[in-house]
Scaffold this active site. Structure first.
Site, PDB file in Angstrom:
ATOM      1  N   GLY A  35       0.782  -1.235   0.000  1.00 58.01           N
ATOM      2  CA  GLY A  35       0.000   0.000   0.000  1.00 58.01           C
ATOM      3  C   GLY A  35       0.807   1.274   0.000  1.00 58.01           C
ATOM      4  NE  ARG A  67       6.737   5.537  16.099  1.00 55.31           N
ATOM      5  CZ  ARG A  67       6.715   4.775  15.020  1.00 55.31           C
ATOM      6  NH1 ARG A  67       7.820   4.238  14.572  1.00 55.31           N
ATOM      7  NH2 ARG A  67       5.602   4.557  14.368  1.00 55.31           N
ATOM      8  CG  HIS A  83      11.079  -4.762   9.232  1.00 61.33           C
ATOM      9  ND1 HIS A  83      10.265  -3.843   9.834  1.00 61.33           N
ATOM     10  CD2 HIS A  83      10.304  -5.837   8.979  1.00 61.33           C
ATOM     11  CE1 HIS A  83       9.051  -4.345   9.956  1.00 61.33           C
ATOM     12  NE2 HIS A  83       9.055  -5.551   9.443  1.00 61.33           N
TER      13      HIS A  83
HETATM   14  N1  GLN Z   1      -1.335  -0.415   3.932  1.00 60.91           N
HETATM   15  C1  GLN Z   1      -0.454  -0.122   5.008  1.00 60.91           C
HETATM   16  C2  GLN Z   1       0.885   0.355   4.439  1.00 60.91           C
HETATM   17  O1  GLN Z   1       1.282  -0.121   3.444  1.00 60.91           O
HETATM   18  C3  GLN Z   1      -0.224  -1.316   5.905  1.00 60.91           C
HETATM   19  C4  GLN Z   1       0.630  -0.983   7.094  1.00 60.91           C
HETATM   20  C5  GLN Z   1       0.711  -2.070   8.145  1.00 60.91           C
HETATM   21  O2  GLN Z   1       0.510  -3.212   7.902  1.00 60.91           O
HETATM   22  N2  GLN Z   1       1.067  -1.726   9.324  1.00 60.91           N
HETATM   23  O3  GLN Z   1       1.569   1.180   5.009  1.00 60.91           O
END
Ligand code: GLN
Ligand code: ZN
Length: 770
Positions: free
Chosen positions: A445, A528, A707
């Site tokens: 996304g 954070r 990550h």
């Molecule tokens: N759609 C969100 C993104 O791509 C999903 C984020 C998530 O899973 N924490 O940032």
């Protein structure tokens, strides 16, 4: 005399002062001595503040530069080799290397820390959104007292003029939260650990401490007989080690229930009860608690932001006082105030109707002081606090913005949860509506949130650019993202989520019933912080939220664009939720709002909609017996949100965590057409749960570990796809990264996704030679 007490104060400081100092230190702009001075300034300010608010038992050692569990591990010498610890006090450099991994800096080299060491694993502190670092222990672990930190904190406060109540993470909970690197049971180490705690307590007694708070929230978990026996043995030994100290064992986050008898029999001076979540214990406590036991009554909610119902809280306190007198009573928050923002007065832009309903840490301590006065001297002694509470409760009960009749009507009018047809039927319809190659490629996304993207949003929010300028700029970003995704050959495209600051807040700002704060920061981990939105009234969606962006993206391409929504359970989980309705009811309201968005996306020609539920698992109750009920309504809410989709519309969901085994049946019951999960780092091991369950729908196991800034090669992603293909039928397999890409940089994302597409193509070619 009843005593006004606190269990812990937020550490981050107003305006996130601690975060600012930590970031400056890590980037080399603030010397260690200056960081420590800033931390000392915060502690002193917090002590003064609590004293001024009328708190008699002010905690110390509740502060941590990064995390209190990490502090405890460092204090006990539970430090893996390589991190530069030589047996004495643990340096800041070592502590930060454990927290964040080592970076190969000169300071680290000077402290003897090897470059490239990983950070300790991080996980959620019980069922909160605070994350702690998991101590790693071995079978032959030795514990040493590297430094009596609670004593240092106590003496620092004493020098500041205040006799505080040191807080320690109790030894049993510490071991229950730790993991072992060799498969041994950390709790087996209890008898070697207890003498070190004994020495800490002896030192505190010597320094002049009177009360010491021993946090043992493991009492709210499912414990074994061995666990309970360990508690009994531990506290017998600790009471003997420091006979002059008054130990207060604190349990919170739920009822002690079957652990209550053990807790009541501990040879300690006092027991703290969470009466917000663990009120079910109270009657048994009143019947069975020894007469001389002090009770700390956690009547003020330390996990939520609502003003207390002062009359109800006072009634509880009086009930206890009638049975036991007020001589050995403490009035307290349910748990540490770490989990709420600091001061409501800092909120200058909050809707006044909402603000009148709220209490942050400072306001909660004032409530505690007022309740203590009222208990001792009668209600008139705290008349103003009761008047304000009465008014807030009355206003909330009557508010037309809290209670929306249309939402209530809609909740009872049953809308279908789940899809009209079974997966096999939908699948056939979707093959026609959404032509895709085998092993379709997509992303989760979000695309990189560059400096430019963040500046655009900030400029728009501050009025430096108008709506039209903002929209034009966003459209340009979307157009670039679409063109680029087409160019590298992705199959299902996304618009990039550039307009979103945060996947929950973005929707919260556009739904009724939500409020967002400006400074309502709560520590998530280390430096954070998050500012969770507040769900204060009935939730509805006054107008479409994402449709214009998605439709614009779709207008630019013949390939399918996937609409992006945050699921109801995740919105609930990452917000402060009103406490006058069951959570499942609030979740159903959220589900209906998302359902409307699904329907509108579909009507606008979007053929694929993803409903993210990364927090589904986080909502699991602490006790096993409570889980089925939660999972039943959580799954139902997802299905309610997805239920607006026709057969030919494909529903995706996404989750980014690693433990699916115990909830795989519920994951299947969501009945999403496609689920994407995080698997790259585990080399597809996480697929096991799906394979052995024979997960029936489509699945996209992540092949790109987002990550890390590293760009994975075509070969390694092709290998991962091949592993996945050997376990999941190819016609149900998708190819995607582990998660969204918003934290990455374009320089990494572009080649990584191009490689991912190339890897999928290579495997496709192998599947259909020629
Ligand atoms: N759609 C969100 C993104 O791509 C999903 C984020 C998530 O899973 N924490 O940032
Ligand atoms: Zn994710």
């Amino acid at each position: 005399m009843a005593i006004a007490t606190n269990l812990g104060f937020p550490r981050i400081g107003e305006r996130r002062a601690l975060k600012t100092a930590l970031d400056a230190h890590w980037s080399g702009r603030l010397a260690e001595a200056d960081l420590l001075a800033e931390a000392a300034r915060l502690r002193a300010a917090h002590w003064d503040r609590q004293r001024r608010l009328g708190i008699s038992h002010v905690p110390c050692n509740d502060f941590a530069l990064y995390d209190h569990v990490l502090d405890t591990a460092c204090m006990l010498g539970a430090i893996p080799p390589g991190y530069g610890w030589d047996g004495g006090p643990v340096s800041c450099a070592t502590m930060f290397a454990l927290a964040r991994g080592s970076r190969g800096t000169a300071a680290e080299a000077a402290a003897g820390i090897a470059p490239g060491l990983p950070a300790l694993e991080m996980t959620k502190w019980f069922d909160t959104n605070y994350h702690y670092l998991v101590p790693v222990l071995r079978r032959d672990q030795r514990f040493v007292l590297t430094e009596n930190r609670p004593r240092a904190a106590f003496e620092e406060a004493l020098a500041h003029g205040l006799r505080t109540r040191p807080v320690l993470l109790g030894p049993v909970t510490f071991l229950k939260l730790a993991k072992s690197e060799d498969g041994s049971d950390p709790l087996a180490l209890i008898d070697t650990l207890v003498p070190v705690y004994g020495a800490i307590l002896a030192g505190l007694a010597e320094a002049g401490a009177i009360w010491v708070q021993m946090d043992e929230p493991c009492l709210a978990l499912d414990l074994t007989d061995d666990d309970r026996a360990a508690l009994t043995r531990t506290y017998a030994a600790l009471a003997a080690a420091a006979p002059k100290l008054s130990l207060l064992v604190a349990s919170y986050f739920g009822p002690m229930a079957d652990n209550l008898a053990t807790a009541l029999a501990l040879p300690v001076a006092g027991l703290h009860l969470d009466l917000v979540r663990g009120g079910a214990d109270l009657e048994a406590v009143l019947e069975r608690a020894p007469e001389q036991l002090w009770l700390s009554l956690g009547v003020i909610d330390g996990r939520n932001v609502w003003r207390a119902d002062m009359r109800a809280a006072l009634a509880t306190l009086r009930l206890v006082a009638q049975r036991r007198g007020t001589r050995r009573l403490m009035v307290a928050p349910s748990c540490s105030l770490l989990h709420v923002p600091i001061d409501l007065d800092a909120e200058d832009a909050l809707d006044p109707e909402v603000k009148a309903q709220l209490a942050f840490a400072v306001q909660k301590l004032a409530e505690i002081a007022a309740l203590t006065r009222a208990l001792e001297e009668g209600e008139p002694a705290a008349a103003a606090a009761f008047r304000a509470s009465d008014a807030a409760i009355e206003a909330r009960r009557r508010s037309a913005r809290v209670h929306d009749a249309a939402v209530a009507r809609r909740l009872v009018a049953a809308e279908r949860a789940g899809r009209a047809s079974p997966y096999a039927v939908r699948r056939a319809a979707q093959r026609l509506s959404i032509p895709l190659p085998p092993l379709p490629t997509t992303t989760i996304g979000s695309f990189p949130q560059t400096e430019e993207v963040r500046r655009l949003r900030a400029d728009h929010a501050a009025g430096r650019i108008d709506d039209a300028q903002y929209e034009a700029a966003m459209k340009r970003l979307i157009a670039e993202a679409i063109a680029w995704q087409e160019e590298i050959g992705l199959d299902v495209l996304v618009h990039g989520e550039f307009e979103r600051n945060d996947m929950v807040k973005y929707f919260g700002e556009r739904l009724t019933g939500f409020a967002v704060t400006r400074h309502g920061w709560v520590q998530s981990y280390g430096s954070r912080c998050v500012a969770p939105p507040i769900i204060w009234g009935d939730v509805a969606r006054p107008a479409p939220i994402t449709v214009a962006w998605a439709a614009y993206a779709q207008s630019l391409t013949a390939k399918p664009v996937k609409g992006m929504l945050t699921g109801p359970v995740t919105m609930l989980q990452w917000s402060f939720v009103r406490d006058d309705l069951p959570r499942e009811t609030v979740c159903r309201q959220l589900a209906l709002a998302i359902r409307d968005e699904v329907a509108d996306l579909q009507a606008a020609g979007i053929r694929i909609v993803q409903i993210d539920e990364p927090a589904l698992r986080e909502g699991l109750p602490l006790r096993r017996a409570d889980r089925p009920h939660y999972l039943a309504w959580a799954v139902d809410c997802f299905r309610l949100a997805a239920g607006a989709a026709d057969d030919a519309t494909q529903i995706h969901t996404h989750m980014c965590y690693s433990e699916f085994n115990d909830i795989i049946a519920e994951i299947a019951a969501l009945d999403a057409d496609v689920i994407s999960i995080e698997t790259a780092r585990s080399r597809m091991e996480l697929l096991d749960a799906f394979v052995s369950f024979e997960y029936p729908n489509e699945i996209g196991p992540g092949v790109y570990d987002i990550h890390s800034p590293r760009v994975p090669t075509v070969e390694e992603m092709a290998r991962l796809i091949a592993v996945a293909r050997s376990r999941i039928p190819a016609d149900r397999l998708w190819v995607n990264p582990d998660c969204g890409l918003k934290t990455r940089r374009w320089e990494e994302v572009r080649p990584a996704l191009a490689n991912m597409v190339a890897a999928a193509r290579r495997i496709r070619a192998e599947m259909a030679p020629g």
